[in-house]
Design an enzyme around this catalytic site. Sequence first.
Site: not given
Ligand code: PBG
Length: 324
Positions: A193, A246
Amino acid sequence: MLHRPRRLRRTPALRALVREHRTPVEALVMPLFVVERESDAGPISSMPGIARHTLAQCIAEAERLFGLGINAVLLFGIPAHKDAVASRNADDDGIVQRAIAGIKAAVPEMLTIADLCNCEYTDHGHCGLLDERGEVRNDETVALLTEVARSYARAGVDVVAPSDMMDGRVAAIRRALDGDGFSEVAIMAYSAKYASAFYGPFREAAGSTPQFGDRRGYQMDPPNAREAMREIALDIDEGADIVMVKPALPYLDIVRSARDRFETPIAVYNVSGEYAMMEAAFERGWLERERSIDELMASFTRAGADIIISYFAADYALRHGRGR
Ligand code: PBG
């Protein structure tokens, strides 16, 4: 002429016959936002067509999605109260816990996947507990996440999806779930991520924008690829059943490398900013909606993703689902 590749492109039936990749609706996961306070429900301006649902709307939406052929939803909760230590997150009566139970009661076959993180629950917007310098404490945050995972399991969740990027959380969550007799609850780890600009609209939706600083101290640095393989390998070693990359579009090289290297199912998250930029272009008539979405899905499958998490899931299912 000996070689005429165009021969197999002549008719729709020929093209379908030699098509190398298909994206079945069964591979899709639709994210759902559910609010604890009814006044927080409503449209999300930077994500046209996506809304924050009340509990009742969320359950009704899960029923509708199941009818379209979608088998899985990814739940995000927006609690009524936030504080520095995310105290509402592990509450058995919390909004995600109620959504899990409500969906399982209404549509038992629908898979419930719960995003597991603290950023929606902290008033500072970071994904964990802070130390005096404002850095996220790793091990204390992991301990908190294990409590949330156990609470989601008690609510009947099928899969927990830790998205916090703390070190060692998959092993700790696995141990906690097994210790409570929830060995059947699966873990889909947000493994690679990245600290991405493409989460912007989500943070508007979840009210989880960090109040200071950013997430670069725990999410991955965008230019890194080898490090993604290391993160994925660690999560598999710690017991992740599914690993995730992601965002999606700017990271399809990572999906491909992971596919070539690991046997574990791979999920890709087509995030809010990717959705927003396409919706914006559709609105202006700059891109053709249906073809663009189909091509997008094909790119994820072709890169090697087994599972696609996308705000376009319902739209795609409307056109490609067999319906139920
Ligand atoms: C929580 C989380 C996030 C997303 C999924 N889980 C936000 C982040 O990390 O700031 C992003 C999902 C999206 O942008 O569609 N940590």
